[in-house]
Write a protein that holds these residues in place. Structure first.
Motif, PDB file in Angstrom:
ATOM      1  N   TYR A  75       0.800  -1.223   0.000  1.00  0.00           N
ATOM      2  CA  TYR A  75       0.000   0.000   0.000  1.00  0.00           C
ATOM      3  C   TYR A  75       0.835   1.277   0.000  1.00  0.00           C
ATOM      4  O   TYR A  75       0.283   2.367   0.018  1.00  0.00           O
ATOM      5  N   GLU A  76       2.151   1.140  -0.003  1.00  0.00           N
ATOM      6  CA  GLU A  76       2.975   2.342  -0.077  1.00  0.00           C
ATOM      7  C   GLU A  76       2.696   3.049  -1.399  1.00  0.00           C
ATOM      8  O   GLU A  76       2.756   2.437  -2.460  1.00  0.00           O
ATOM      9  N   GLY A  77       2.361   4.313  -1.319  1.00  0.00           N
ATOM     10  CA  GLY A  77       2.013   5.066  -2.512  1.00  0.00           C
ATOM     11  C   GLY A  77       0.527   5.128  -2.790  1.00  0.00           C
ATOM     12  O   GLY A  77       0.092   5.746  -3.752  1.00  0.00           O
ATOM     13  N   ALA A  78      -0.294   4.487  -1.954  1.00  0.00           N
ATOM     14  CA  ALA A  78      -1.741   4.475  -2.175  1.00  0.00           C
ATOM     15  C   ALA A  78      -2.398   5.762  -1.683  1.00  0.00           C
ATOM     16  O   ALA A  78      -1.830   6.493  -0.875  1.00  0.00           O
ATOM     17  N   THR A  79      -3.578   6.030  -2.191  1.00  0.00           N
ATOM     18  CA  THR A  79      -4.382   7.162  -1.733  1.00  0.00           C
ATOM     19  C   THR A  79      -5.845   6.753  -1.686  1.00  0.00           C
ATOM     20  O   THR A  79      -6.249   5.733  -2.245  1.00  0.00           O
ATOM     21  N   GLY A 100     -10.275   3.505  -1.448  1.00  0.00           N
ATOM     22  CA  GLY A 100      -8.846   3.639  -1.645  1.00  0.00           C
ATOM     23  C   GLY A 100      -8.223   2.328  -2.066  1.00  0.00           C
ATOM     24  O   GLY A 100      -8.920   1.335  -2.261  1.00  0.00           O
ATOM     25  N   GLY A 101      -6.907   2.317  -2.188  1.00  0.00           N
ATOM     26  CA  GLY A 101      -6.196   1.114  -2.594  1.00  0.00           C
ATOM     27  C   GLY A 101      -5.277   1.406  -3.759  1.00  0.00           C
ATOM     28  O   GLY A 101      -4.814   2.531  -3.935  1.00  0.00           O
ATOM     29  N   LEU A 102      -5.041   0.393  -4.578  1.00  0.00           N
ATOM     30  CA  LEU A 102      -4.036   0.507  -5.633  1.00  0.00           C
ATOM     31  C   LEU A 102      -4.588   0.303  -7.033  1.00  0.00           C
ATOM     32  O   LEU A 102      -3.832   0.020  -7.947  1.00  0.00           O
ATOM     33  N   LEU A 103      -5.877   0.445  -7.227  1.00  0.00           N
ATOM     34  CA  LEU A 103      -6.473   0.249  -8.551  1.00  0.00           C
ATOM     35  C   LEU A 103      -5.981  -1.061  -9.156  1.00  0.00           C
ATOM     36  O   LEU A 103      -5.187  -1.094 -10.086  1.00  0.00           O
ATOM     37  N   GLY A 104      -6.479  -2.172  -8.601  1.00  0.00           N
ATOM     38  CA  GLY A 104      -6.002  -3.498  -8.958  1.00  0.00           C
ATOM     39  C   GLY A 104      -6.020  -3.804 -10.433  1.00  0.00           C
ATOM     40  O   GLY A 104      -5.165  -4.539 -10.932  1.00  0.00           O
ATOM     41  N   ASP A 105      -6.986  -3.266 -11.192  1.00  0.00           N
ATOM     42  CA  ASP A 105      -7.042  -3.562 -12.613  1.00  0.00           C
ATOM     43  C   ASP A 105      -5.790  -3.049 -13.316  1.00  0.00           C
ATOM     44  O   ASP A 105      -5.257  -3.689 -14.221  1.00  0.00           O
ATOM     45  N   THR A 106      -5.293  -1.897 -12.876  1.00  0.00           N
ATOM     46  CA  THR A 106      -4.052  -1.351 -13.437  1.00  0.00           C
ATOM     47  C   THR A 106      -2.890  -2.298 -13.158  1.00  0.00           C
ATOM     48  O   THR A 106      -2.057  -2.557 -14.019  1.00  0.00           O
ATOM     49  N   LEU A 107      -2.849  -2.842 -11.940  1.00  0.00           N
ATOM     50  CA  LEU A 107      -1.772  -3.757 -11.585  1.00  0.00           C
ATOM     51  C   LEU A 107      -1.859  -5.031 -12.412  1.00  0.00           C
ATOM     52  O   LEU A 107      -0.847  -5.547 -12.891  1.00  0.00           O
TER      53      LEU A 107
END
Length: 201
Positions: A75-79, A100-107
């Motif tokens: 989660y470092e860098g998440a908003t 929030g999170g890391l937009l999993g589809d992008t990953l």
């Protein structure tokens, strides 16, 4: 364990809330009054701390996945990048969440990888019927597309959102609801403040 999260480059193009960065701190085992095993996580945002307790006994798949993201530094860098409320949501039964999170589809598309390693695979879906944790004000749940696609993206219910529970087809025709796995124990006022921030159009 202290994990610093700043403004994530992969979220800047899609976020709807001006950058509210966060830092997650894994607090260790906590016990409810009922004796239930819980684990506490503190999100330190630009506006203050939000402390949650997740329930690995009641929601083992979802809770342990969230803890794996925290412990792995993912989660470092998440908003927080999305809020919904009656003035910016259309359709029946508008929901009120802070996401929030890391937009999993992008990953999954391989466009970015979070610090701490590559993405964790999506998890099996846990229904609110199975966990007994409804999408009530103060609970934390997973965002998803189809059942079984949840990964890093989570949201806080800032109002009771029964449309997100299993069996309700108002928001998702599959009726499987959104998997809840914990509850805010401190910092609801921070989530209220985030919900009230202006959204980008």
């Amino acid at each position: 364990m202290k994990l610093v999260l700043g403004h994530s480059p992969i979220l800047t193009t899609k976020r709807l809330v001006p950058g509210v960065g966060a830092m997650l701190v894994l607090c260790g085992g906590l016990a409810c009054q009922s004796g239930e095993n819980t684990v506490g996580v503190v999100l330190e945002t630009d506006l203050g701390e939000i402390e949650v307790r997740v329930y690995p006994d009641r929601a083992p798949i979802s809770a342990n996945n969230f803890l794996a993201w925290v412990e792995g530094g993912h989660y470092e860098g998440a908003t927080f990048y999305r809020v919904t409320r009656p003035d910016n949501t259309t359709g029946p039964n508008p929901i009120q969440v802070v996401q929030g999170g890391l937009l999993g589809d992008t990953l999954r598309r391989g466009e970015s990888s979070p610090p701490g390693g590559g993405p964790i695979p999506p998890i099996a879906h846990e229904t609110t019927d199975a966990t007994g944790i409804l999408n009530e004000r103060g609970t934390i749940a997973y965002a998803r597309l189809e059942p079984g696609t949840a990964d890093s993206e989570f949201f806080f219910n800032v109002a009771d959102n029964p449309a997100l529970d299993t069996g309700n087809t108002t928001r998702q025709p599959d009726g499987q609801g959104y998997a809840t796995f914990g509850r805010v124990v401190r910092g609801m006022e921070i989530l209220e403040e985030i919900r009230g921030l202006p959204t980008l159009t």
